[in-house]
Scaffold this motif. Structure first.
Motif, short mmCIF file in Angstrom:
data_model
loop_
_atom_site.label_atom_id
_atom_site.label_comp_id
_atom_site.label_asym_id
_atom_site.label_seq_id
_atom_site.Cartn_x
_atom_site.Cartn_y
_atom_site.Cartn_z
N THR A 30 0.84 -1.19 0.00
CA THR A 30 0.00 0.00 0.00
C THR A 30 0.88 1.25 0.00
O THR A 30 1.83 1.35 0.78
CB THR A 30 -0.94 0.02 1.22
N SER A 60 -7.87 3.67 -3.47
CA SER A 60 -8.94 3.89 -2.50
C SER A 60 -9.91 4.96 -2.97
O SER A 60 -11.11 4.89 -2.74
CB SER A 60 -8.35 4.27 -1.14
N SER A 61 -9.36 5.97 -3.64
CA SER A 61 -10.19 7.04 -4.22
C SER A 61 -9.59 7.43 -5.57
O SER A 61 -8.71 8.30 -5.63
CB SER A 61 -10.23 8.27 -3.30
N SER A 75 -4.71 6.40 -1.04
CA SER A 75 -3.75 5.30 -1.11
C SER A 75 -3.94 4.48 -2.38
O SER A 75 -5.05 4.38 -2.92
CB SER A 75 -3.89 4.38 0.11
N SER A 77 -3.00 0.53 -3.78
CA SER A 77 -2.54 -0.82 -3.44
C SER A 77 -2.09 -1.51 -4.73
O SER A 77 -2.81 -1.47 -5.74
CB SER A 77 -3.65 -1.63 -2.78
#
Length: 237
Positions: A30, A60-61, A75, A77
């Motif tokens: 991450t 994440s966004s 973040s 991943s």
């Protein structure tokens, strides 16, 4: 104190703690990223990654709305698959951000993803029952993500079978490829009388990481004098 790596170009700021990341195939890493809207208007910033497959990446966004001067941590991943497609070694990639207000501009930070090596292979003996002096083959498929060395060793109980070109062969196989080792097996001593006889042997494949596959086979031969010959001679007498 050293500043975190960043990319700041006019209206957009990108900041990460480091540009070097390590991961094992099948695992994930991450990456926290701080995005900043340095413009004078509300903007939508969109994350992307270039240089590695997009199927490895989850954000994440993916798109973030920021007011002027606002900073927000998001973040990424990255999860390379447990397969040979995730080649071992260093993979350069870039974290990219685009601005809705300046779509023609791309703001980015250059990074390195180091993927660990893993070893996996399969092997097969064909045919498992072979006539004396006829060729047999062992195929070895490297299912890992780096080149591997394999040792093929053929042996028989009481050393009853000889092997050509020799009992041991070395194979080097790139990831995703198959190598074939061919050999011929013959019994050292054939019985004088009788019919068909078989001699068991084992073809052992060992990888550099000590993983082993054993394959059982047998060599089939005939006695020097068929069993019916003495009977026929006695009948004639």
């Amino acid at each position: 104190m050293q500043e975190p790596p960043s990319g700041e170009q006019g209206r957009v700021g990108i900041q990460v703690q480091t540009t070097s990341y390590a991961v094992a195939p099948g695992d994930s890493v991450t990456i926290p990223i701080v995005l900043t809207n340095r413009g004078l208007e509300e903007d939508v910033l969109t994350l992307a990654v270039d240089g590695i497959p997009t199927s490895w990446v989850y954000a994440s966004s993916p798109s973030t709305t920021l007011n002027p001067g606002q900073a927000l941590e998001v973040s990424l991943s990255i999860q390379p698959p447990h397969s040979l497609q995730a080649g071992a070694g260093r993979h350069p990639f870039r974290i990219q951000v685009t601005s809705q207000l300046a779509p023609g501009q791309v703001f980015e930070v250059a990074c390195i993803l180091t993927i660990a090596a893993f070893a996996e292979f399969s092997s097969e003996l064909r045919p498992q029952r072979v006539a004396a002096g006829e060729p047999a083959r062992v195929t070895v498929e490297n299912r890992g993500n780096m080149q591997q060395a394999y040792t093929l060793t053929c042996q028989s109980p009481n050393d009853a079978v000889s092997f050509e070109p020799g009992p041991t062969q070395e194979l080097r196989v790139p990831p995703g490829e198959v190598a074939i080792a061919e050999f011929r097996a013959s019994p050292r001593n054939r019985p004088l009388f009788g019919g068909e006889v078989s001699f068991p042997f084992t073809a052992r494949v060992q990888a550099a990481d000590m993983a082993v596959r054993n394959h059982n086979g047998e060599v089939v031969d005939r006695a020097l004098i068929p069993s019916w010959v003495p009977v026929a001679v006695l009948a004639l007498i």
